[in-house]
Design an enzyme around this catalytic site. Structure first.
Site, PDB file in Angstrom:
ATOM      1  N   HIS A  80      35.441  41.648  19.683  1.00  0.00           N
ATOM      2  CA  HIS A  80      35.458  43.112  19.719  1.00  0.00           C
ATOM      3  C   HIS A  80      34.172  43.619  20.381  1.00  0.00           C
ATOM      4  O   HIS A  80      33.356  42.811  20.863  1.00  0.00           O
ATOM      5  CB  HIS A  80      35.674  43.693  18.320  1.00  0.00           C
ATOM      6  CG  HIS A  80      34.649  43.290  17.292  1.00  0.00           C
ATOM      7  ND1 HIS A  80      33.294  43.481  17.455  1.00  0.00           N
ATOM      8  CD2 HIS A  80      34.792  42.697  16.075  1.00  0.00           C
ATOM      9  CE1 HIS A  80      32.656  43.047  16.393  1.00  0.00           C
ATOM     10  NE2 HIS A  80      33.538  42.553  15.541  1.00  0.00           N
ATOM     11  N   HIS A  88      30.711  41.905  19.481  1.00  0.00           N
ATOM     12  CA  HIS A  88      30.439  40.629  20.163  1.00  0.00           C
ATOM     13  C   HIS A  88      30.131  40.883  21.639  1.00  0.00           C
ATOM     14  O   HIS A  88      29.271  40.239  22.233  1.00  0.00           O
ATOM     15  CB  HIS A  88      31.634  39.690  20.059  1.00  0.00           C
ATOM     16  CG  HIS A  88      32.152  39.507  18.663  1.00  0.00           C
ATOM     17  ND1 HIS A  88      33.401  39.891  18.268  1.00  0.00           N
ATOM     18  CD2 HIS A  88      31.557  39.008  17.550  1.00  0.00           C
ATOM     19  CE1 HIS A  88      33.573  39.623  16.985  1.00  0.00           C
ATOM     20  NE2 HIS A  88      32.457  39.093  16.521  1.00  0.00           N
ATOM     21  N   CYS A 148      29.881  33.815  -0.221  1.00  0.00           N
ATOM     22  CA  CYS A 148      30.858  34.715   0.400  1.00  0.00           C
ATOM     23  C   CYS A 148      31.467  34.003   1.598  1.00  0.00           C
ATOM     24  O   CYS A 148      30.771  33.698   2.569  1.00  0.00           O
ATOM     25  CB  CYS A 148      30.213  36.029   0.844  1.00  0.00           C
ATOM     26  SG  CYS A 148      31.336  37.038   1.842  1.00  0.00           S
ATOM     27  N   CYS A 166      31.231  35.833   5.023  1.00  0.00           N
ATOM     28  CA  CYS A 166      29.919  35.674   5.678  1.00  0.00           C
ATOM     29  C   CYS A 166      29.659  34.204   5.978  1.00  0.00           C
ATOM     30  O   CYS A 166      28.787  33.901   6.773  1.00  0.00           O
ATOM     31  CB  CYS A 166      28.768  36.101   4.779  1.00  0.00           C
ATOM     32  SG  CYS A 166      28.660  37.811   4.324  1.00  0.00           S
ATOM     33  N   CYS A 179      30.063  41.509  -2.188  1.00  0.00           N
ATOM     34  CA  CYS A 179      29.269  41.351  -0.976  1.00  0.00           C
ATOM     35  C   CYS A 179      29.288  42.687  -0.227  1.00  0.00           C
ATOM     36  O   CYS A 179      30.361  43.206   0.083  1.00  0.00           O
ATOM     37  CB  CYS A 179      29.874  40.259  -0.101  1.00  0.00           C
ATOM     38  SG  CYS A 179      29.362  40.359   1.623  1.00  0.00           S
ATOM     39  N   HIS A 205      31.284  42.616   3.161  1.00  0.00           N
ATOM     40  CA  HIS A 205      32.736  42.423   3.199  1.00  0.00           C
ATOM     41  C   HIS A 205      33.508  43.020   2.029  1.00  0.00           C
ATOM     42  O   HIS A 205      34.734  42.916   1.986  1.00  0.00           O
ATOM     43  CB  HIS A 205      33.057  40.920   3.312  1.00  0.00           C
ATOM     44  CG  HIS A 205      32.584  40.331   4.594  1.00  0.00           C
ATOM     45  ND1 HIS A 205      31.394  39.649   4.721  1.00  0.00           N
ATOM     46  CD2 HIS A 205      33.118  40.368   5.836  1.00  0.00           C
ATOM     47  CE1 HIS A 205      31.240  39.270   5.978  1.00  0.00           C
ATOM     48  NE2 HIS A 205      32.255  39.693   6.682  1.00  0.00           N
ATOM     49  N   LYS A 265      32.981  51.572   9.454  1.00  0.00           N
ATOM     50  CA  LYS A 265      32.830  50.177   9.799  1.00  0.00           C
ATOM     51  C   LYS A 265      34.047  49.778  10.640  1.00  0.00           C
ATOM     52  O   LYS A 265      35.166  50.194  10.355  1.00  0.00           O
ATOM     53  CB  LYS A 265      32.804  49.369   8.503  1.00  0.00           C
ATOM     54  CG  LYS A 265      32.302  47.970   8.669  1.00  0.00           C
ATOM     55  CD  LYS A 265      32.403  47.211   7.347  1.00  0.00           C
ATOM     56  CE  LYS A 265      32.805  45.787   7.636  1.00  0.00           C
ATOM     57  NZ  LYS A 265      31.799  44.800   7.600  1.00  0.00           N
ATOM     58  N   LYS A 289      39.711  45.431  11.266  1.00  0.00           N
ATOM     59  CA  LYS A 289      41.118  45.293  11.634  1.00  0.00           C
ATOM     60  C   LYS A 289      41.997  46.040  10.663  1.00  0.00           C
ATOM     61  O   LYS A 289      42.989  46.651  11.062  1.00  0.00           O
ATOM     62  CB  LYS A 289      41.495  43.817  11.650  1.00  0.00           C
ATOM     63  CG  LYS A 289      41.784  43.355  13.052  1.00  0.00           C
ATOM     64  CD  LYS A 289      42.511  42.047  13.033  1.00  0.00           C
ATOM     65  CE  LYS A 289      43.348  41.900  14.277  1.00  0.00           C
ATOM     66  NZ  LYS A 289      43.972  40.571  14.349  1.00  0.00           N
TER      67      LYS A 289
HETATM   68  N1  MSP Z   1      29.292  32.211  13.796  1.00  0.00           N
HETATM   69  C1  MSP Z   1      28.232  33.001  13.307  1.00  0.00           C
HETATM   70  C2  MSP Z   1      26.989  32.871  14.181  1.00  0.00           C
HETATM   71  C3  MSP Z   1      26.471  31.475  14.357  1.00  0.00           C
HETATM   72  S1  MSP Z   1      25.122  31.413  15.451  1.00  0.00           S
HETATM   73  C4  MSP Z   1      24.471  29.911  15.248  1.00  0.00           C
HETATM   74  C5  MSP Z   1      28.646  34.469  13.274  1.00  0.00           C
HETATM   75  N2  MSP Z   1      29.655  34.826  14.071  1.00  0.00           N
HETATM   76  S2  MSP Z   1      30.242  36.312  14.197  1.00  0.00           S
HETATM   77  O1  MSP Z   1      31.439  36.183  14.985  1.00  0.00           O
HETATM   78  O2  MSP Z   1      30.370  36.930  12.942  1.00  0.00           O
HETATM   79  O3  MSP Z   1      29.217  37.096  15.096  1.00  0.00           O
HETATM   80  C6  MSP Z   1      28.171  37.857  14.543  1.00  0.00           C
HETATM   81  C7  MSP Z   1      27.449  38.565  15.652  1.00  0.00           C
HETATM   82  O4  MSP Z   1      28.375  39.342  16.441  1.00  0.00           O
HETATM   83  C8  MSP Z   1      26.406  39.575  15.221  1.00  0.00           C
HETATM   84  O5  MSP Z   1      25.167  39.009  14.898  1.00  0.00           O
HETATM   85  C9  MSP Z   1      26.320  40.443  16.473  1.00  0.00           C
HETATM   86  O6  MSP Z   1      25.668  39.756  17.488  1.00  0.00           O
HETATM   87  C10 MSP Z   1      27.798  40.566  16.834  1.00  0.00           C
HETATM   88  N3  MSP Z   1      28.436  41.640  16.089  1.00  0.00           N
HETATM   89  C11 MSP Z   1      29.497  41.509  15.234  1.00  0.00           C
HETATM   90  N4  MSP Z   1      29.842  42.741  14.770  1.00  0.00           N
HETATM   91  C12 MSP Z   1      29.027  43.671  15.278  1.00  0.00           C
HETATM   92  C13 MSP Z   1      28.986  45.083  15.247  1.00  0.00           C
HETATM   93  N5  MSP Z   1      29.811  45.810  14.511  1.00  0.00           N
HETATM   94  N6  MSP Z   1      28.044  45.698  16.005  1.00  0.00           N
HETATM   95  C14 MSP Z   1      27.176  44.998  16.811  1.00  0.00           C
HETATM   96  N7  MSP Z   1      27.208  43.672  16.869  1.00  0.00           N
HETATM   97  C15 MSP Z   1      28.055  42.967  16.041  1.00  0.00           C
HETATM   98  O7  MSP Z   1      28.021  35.228  12.570  1.00  0.00           O
END
Ligand code: MSP
Length: 475
Positions: A19, A22, A127, A130, A144, A147, A295, A298
């Site tokens: 999304h 990311h 969690c 997370c 948490c 979530h 937030k 989905k």
């Molecule tokens: N798989 C772990 C990371 C492992 S790194 C060794 C993880 N993945 S995640 O898919 O949850 O990605 C988290 C990251 O995605 C956040 O730290 C950020 O970079 C990005 N984001 C996810 N949601 C976000 C928002 N709502 N807003 C901005 N960035 C966000 O954690």
């Protein structure tokens, strides 16, 4: 002087397609990469996907697919989204890649033999969404906060990583900025977390089969975060040898959001210290997106997908809108309506209008833009080093606004008739400003920048005066 620059993004869980959150982090890495490349630095940009663990396995079950098939599909969706956004990484590391798996096993075996891993009894809160441990005081109403679910009580025989052993060293390195954490509020937050004491962490799972099995005890799989952190090494071709950093290591900047800062400032550097490898130089934590004040989720159905942004606003339009939505260290709220308004005001009217007006006026005169750079857009180097994307764009857009006003004030159309000498001077000034803008924008809007340069040189070289296509058609 050429420097090496190694930038990483988190590797994302493949429980769903990417999304805008990311996309923001990955695009930020792409912008930094392009900027450093233009300056002649030797850059490596690593991203990828985190494919093991309970959360991903569960998503595969829900989708009714075998895990590997499911993660293959989702990893492809990430690659596709990055391609659509014109994101050029150097490597896309998947944790199910056998080469990664082998290196992780080698490293884990080493840690075990060196006594950094020992067997004990784990009892604590966890969690799954997370994939992180929780302290009772992290919870709000027993849930948490990230979530809104109650963490599970986990109790099992487990292997532990001796994280507590590195508490003092980590505190020192973070305090002295040897491991720099930005913005400063995030550093303070982590510092006070570590100051409360670091416990050893459970790094094995008896009940999760979708993971890398422990080389010294096949009954268990490895905790998904240990597997995931090592991507920052295996993504550079590391084969798991302690004391032997691969080329480009350690990271100059690791981009992420606040959700995963704690683990990145504790477990990850703890692993590196145990493996006798250098720590990252800098962790940069950007804010979170919310959508219309909520937030993104989905279940709320409010997720904004990057592909949809590209369809509506074009590649560079989507890149601009994303990169300008978060101020330094701050969360940012977006909505389709405000994105469309910003597109029209900044891109269609602001930049697009400036370029088309000036090009049109120049059809008759075919003035060459002087290559002299104006002194106005000057703090960029500093702002790039501080990772202040929105602030950079704001500076550039001030120049665009100035130029559009300047055309009005000078009544350039009339001026070119009443006082051609003065008119041409103004026009030439505008052309050189546009060429400078195209240059500084190129890490953000690479295609637009190229199009502007094309228009500038077309006019110059052949005097072609074909129809000028608008850079950003109004929406
Ligand atoms: N798989 C772990 C990371 C492992 S790194 C060794 C993880 N993945 S995640 O898919 O949850 O990605 C988290 C990251 O995605 C956040 O730290 C950020 O970079 C990005 N984001 C996810 N949601 C976000 C928002 N709502 N807003 C901005 N960035 C966000 O954690």
């Amino acid at each position: 002087m050429n420097k090496k620059f190694f930038v990483t993004t988190p590797i994302y869980y493949v429980n769903d397609k990417p999304h805008v959150g990311h996309a923001y982090t990955t695009l930020a890495a792409d912008v930094l990469t392009r900027w450093h490349r233009e300056r002649g630095d030797e850059v490596f940009f690593l991203t990828g996907t985190d494919e093991h663990g309970a959360k991903v396995a569960q998503a595969a079950t829900v989708a009714g697919k075998p895990e590997q098939e499911f993660v293959d599909e989702k990893a492809a969706a990430f690659k596709e989204a990055w391609q659509k956004l014109n994101i050029n990484y150097d490597n896309f590391l998947r944790t199910t890649d056998p080469v990664h798996v082998a290196a992780v096993k080698t490293a884990t075996q080493y840690l075990y033999e060196k006594g950094f891993i020992y067997k004990g009894q784990y009892r604590g809160l966890y969690c799954q969404s997370c994939e992180q441990y929780k302290n009772p005081d992290d919870l709000i109403n027993g849930k948490c906060p990230e979530h809104q679910v109650e963490p599970q009580l986990m109790k099992e025989e487990s292997y532990f990583f001796k994280l507590s052993q590195f508490e003092k060293l980590l505190k020192e390195k973070i305090e002295s900025d040897e491991l720099e954490i930005k913005p400063i509020e995030r550093k303070n937050e982590v510092f006070s977390f570590i100051s409360q004491g670091l416990k050893d962490i459970s790094i094995s799972r008896e009940t999760v089969s979708w993971g890398i099995s422990l080389p010294f005890d096949k009954k268990y799989t490895l905790y998904v975060w240990i597997d995931a952190f090592l991507n920052y090494l295996t993504g550079l071709g590391w084969s798991g040898q302690a004391g032997q950093p691969p080329k480009f290591f350690s990271p100059d900047v690791q981009l992420m959001s606040k959700d995963i800062l704690r683990v990145h400032a504790t477990i990850w550097p703890g692993l590196l210290l145990a493996l006798e490898l250098p720590l990252p130089q800098k962790i940069f934590v950007h804010g979170y997106f919310t959508i219309d004040g909520q937030k993104m989720s989905k279940s709320l159905g409010n997720v904004i997908w990057p592909e949809d942004l590209v369809v509506k606003f074009g590649r560079d339009g989507a890149r601009y809108l994303l990169m300008s939505s978060l101020s330094y260290g701050q969360d940012g709220d977006i909505s389709w309506q405000r994105l469309a308004e910003k597109y029209n005001s900044d891109l269609a009217n602001g930049l697009g209008n400036l370029v088309s007006r000036v090009m049109k006026l120049n059809e008759e005169f075919k003035i060459n833009p002087s290559t002299r750079l104006r002194a106005r857009i000057k703090n960029l180097e500093k702002l790039f080093n501080e990772i202040k994307f929105k602030e950079i764009l704001d500076e550039i857009w001030q120049e665009i606004a100035w130029a559009n006003r300047y055309i009005e004030e000078k009544k350039l159309w009339d001026l070119l008739k009443t006082d051609p000498e003065e008119g041409k001077k103004v026009l030439s000034e505008l052309l050189s400003l546009i060429s400078e803008i195209a240059k500084v924008l190129s890490p953000f809007l690479p295609e637009t920048s190229e199009k502007i340069f094309e228009q500038l040189t077309l006019r110059q070289d052949s005097g072609l005066t074909g129809k000028i296509k608008p850079l950003f058609p109004r929406i």
